[in-house]
Design a protein around this motif. Structure first.
Motif, PDB file in Angstrom:
ATOM      1  N   PRO A 136       0.824  -1.210   0.000  1.00  0.00           N
ATOM      2  CA  PRO A 136       0.000   0.000   0.000  1.00  0.00           C
ATOM      3  C   PRO A 136       0.864   1.268   0.000  1.00  0.00           C
ATOM      4  N   VAL A 137       0.325   2.342  -0.560  1.00  0.00           N
ATOM      5  CA  VAL A 137       1.133   3.531  -0.817  1.00  0.00           C
ATOM      6  C   VAL A 137       1.444   4.325   0.455  1.00  0.00           C
ATOM      7  N   PHE A 138       0.568   4.243   1.477  1.00  0.00           N
ATOM      8  CA  PHE A 138       0.748   5.088   2.658  1.00  0.00           C
ATOM      9  C   PHE A 138       1.131   4.280   3.893  1.00  0.00           C
ATOM     10  N   ASP A 139       1.600   4.994   4.922  1.00  0.00           N
ATOM     11  CA  ASP A 139       1.976   4.374   6.193  1.00  0.00           C
ATOM     12  C   ASP A 139       0.832   3.528   6.749  1.00  0.00           C
ATOM     13  N   ASN A 140       1.216   2.538   7.572  1.00  0.00           N
ATOM     14  CA  ASN A 140       0.250   1.644   8.226  1.00  0.00           C
ATOM     15  C   ASN A 140      -0.605   0.886   7.217  1.00  0.00           C
ATOM     16  N   ASP A 141      -0.018   0.615   6.032  1.00  0.00           N
ATOM     17  CA  ASP A 141      -0.684  -0.166   4.990  1.00  0.00           C
ATOM     18  C   ASP A 141      -2.024   0.428   4.577  1.00  0.00           C
ATOM     19  N   LYS A 142      -2.059   1.757   4.452  1.00  0.00           N
ATOM     20  CA  LYS A 142      -3.268   2.443   4.002  1.00  0.00           C
ATOM     21  C   LYS A 142      -3.112   2.846   2.525  1.00  0.00           C
ATOM     22  N   GLY A 143      -4.267   3.039   1.865  1.00  0.00           N
ATOM     23  CA  GLY A 143      -4.247   3.517   0.486  1.00  0.00           C
ATOM     24  C   GLY A 143      -4.161   2.385  -0.522  1.00  0.00           C
ATOM     25  N   PRO A 144      -4.198   2.746  -1.815  1.00  0.00           N
ATOM     26  CA  PRO A 144      -4.191   1.725  -2.874  1.00  0.00           C
ATOM     27  C   PRO A 144      -2.873   0.967  -2.954  1.00  0.00           C
ATOM     28  N   ASN A 145      -2.932  -0.233  -3.532  1.00  0.00           N
ATOM     29  CA  ASN A 145      -1.734  -1.034  -3.735  1.00  0.00           C
ATOM     30  C   ASN A 145      -0.843  -0.408  -4.803  1.00  0.00           C
ATOM     31  N   THR A 146       0.463  -0.626  -4.645  1.00  0.00           N
ATOM     32  CA  THR A 146       1.462  -0.158  -5.600  1.00  0.00           C
ATOM     33  C   THR A 146       2.304  -1.348  -6.031  1.00  0.00           C
TER      34      THR A 146
END
Length: 419
Positions: free
Chosen positions: A215-225
């Protein structure tokens, strides 16, 4: 030897970096390469899917070995093409690279040979897929069958998100032909682990394990990259788990491919998850992972070329492979907007100020003597240290020394190892 590496990303930069240390290599080329690779190899303006141009160049330059690094040319049969021209190539043939090229093939292979993986169903039409999806519960995983630059997988936390992902893949065809079929599978919870192996058909030699951060953001937040960072070793995952994965998943998969008449020769990447019911398979890739390669190869003490040649010669079982006890942490510095739309051509400054890390160029170009951004994931900053803490400190200190407009990176890479 004269060696040509195919590819242009951070993985290829790490491979070229490792091969450049081999005393057996007299000349190193990379097609097409990037702004950082140009410092180690002669970059050639031929792209990964220009098969005829690659084989012609290899003949003209008397190339002894072509190392095919990315998924697309492997799945499309570049190794087969080169071999048909009498050129030695490293990587699986197309009939083995299908383990990554088709998620449906991979899941059905695992089911046939009772190799642990998530429960799933596959569909090649939208209406039945939607009906099945509506009979399930969130969270749930939707995967486009074919290659999609690491973006064809949605871990949907709600049914609305799952239905939108299915519609994107099968109706709107955002991944083109790669979305003609889908895999809908149960969501598994647990620590993830990337376990890469050198394979010459039946012999499997594990590399040191690593852990990616999708995931794009800290703590595995946001869309996959395609991956925002990685580290190795995994002090919080016991060796017994690694051995369980070898015995129950990686070795049986290599054996299954031989039985299917698709012997796998190259680098086999197992994406695994440690569930309460044991280790299970999330995915297989037919090549070095990116960014895992940027922490694995810096820990390799053996000449990488020797390993490639042993695989091609079928003598991997006799090839010594040594690994460093050091830790490595790679932080991906990405463009603003990634994994969505992002600008290109932004000047990168501060590379000369890096003190303690290896810098692997993932999405850069050289324009009029200036390194500029040319991709979503721009640089991989790999710190090496006696432990994860030291390696992490080095990587982040050097990531801060590099600048371009809109740069961003996760600040929590490898924290799972320290908790």
């Amino acid at each position: 030897m004269r060696v040509l590496v195919i590819g242009r990303g951070g993985r290829e930069h790490a491979i070229v970096w490792a091969l450049s240390k081999s005393p057996k290599i007299s000349k190193l080329f990379c097609a097409p390469g990037n702004g950082g690779i140009a410092g180690l190899a002669e970059c050639v303006p031929i792209t990964e899917l220009q098969f005829e141009e690659i084989s012609t160049f290899a003949k003209e330059q008397a190339i002894d070995l072509v190392m095919v690094a990315p998924d697309d040319p492997l799945a499309a049969g570049l190794v087969d093409h080169l071999e048909s021209k009498g050129i030695e190539a490293f990587g699986p043939r197309a009939n083995a690279a299908i383990i990554e090229g088709s998620k449906v093939f991979m899941k059905e292979l695992l089911k046939k040979y009772s190799i642990p993986t998530a429960a799933y169903e596959t569909f090649d039409a939208y209406e039945p897929a939607l009906a099945y999806l509506r009979s399930q519960k969130a969270p749930i995983v939707i995967k486009a069958d074919g290659l999609a630059a690491g973006k064809g997988v949605t871990v949907a936390q709600t049914m609305e998100e799952a239905e939108a992902a299915l519609r994107d893949i099968m109706v709107d065809q955002v991944f083109g032909k790669s979305g003609a079929s889908v895999v809908i599978e149960e969501f598994l919870t647990g620590q993830e682990m990337s376990l890469l192996a050198f394979v010459d058909g039946s012999t499997v030699r594990l590399m040191v394990p690593s852990q990616d951060h999708k995931p794009v953001f800290d703590n595995d937040k946001g869309p996959n990259t395609g991956g925002m960072g990685t580290y190795s070793p995994l002090p919080h995952i016991p060796e017994s788990i690694v051995q369980e994965a070898l015995v129950n998943i990686v070795q049986p998969t290599a054996d299954a491919m031989v039985k299917e008449g698709r012997p796998f020769k190259g680098v086999l990447y197992a994406g695994l998850i440690l569930t309460p019911n044991g280790v299970k398979t999330i995915e297989f890739n037919a090549r070095f992972g990116d960014p895992e390669t940027q922490v694995i190869l810096p820990r390799l003490k053996t000449d990488l070329l020797d390993i490639f040649l042993a695989i091609n010669n079928g003598t991997l079982a006799e090839q010594p492979i040594e690994w460093s006890e050091d830790a490595a942490v790679c932080v991906i510095v990405a463009s603003g907007g990634y994994p969505g739309p992002y600008p290109k051509g932004l000047p990168i400054t501060g590379l000369e100020n890096v003190q303690d890390s290896l810098v692997f160029h993932a999405g850069t170009a050289l324009e009029n003597g200036q390194i500029v951004t040319n991709g979503g994931r721009v640089l991989g900053i790999t710190g090496i240290g006696k432990d994860i803490v030291e390696a992490r400190q080095k990587a982040y200190a050097d990531a801060d020394r590099i600048h371009f407009d809109g740069k961003h990176y996760r600040t929590d890479i490898a924290m799972k190892a320290l908790k």
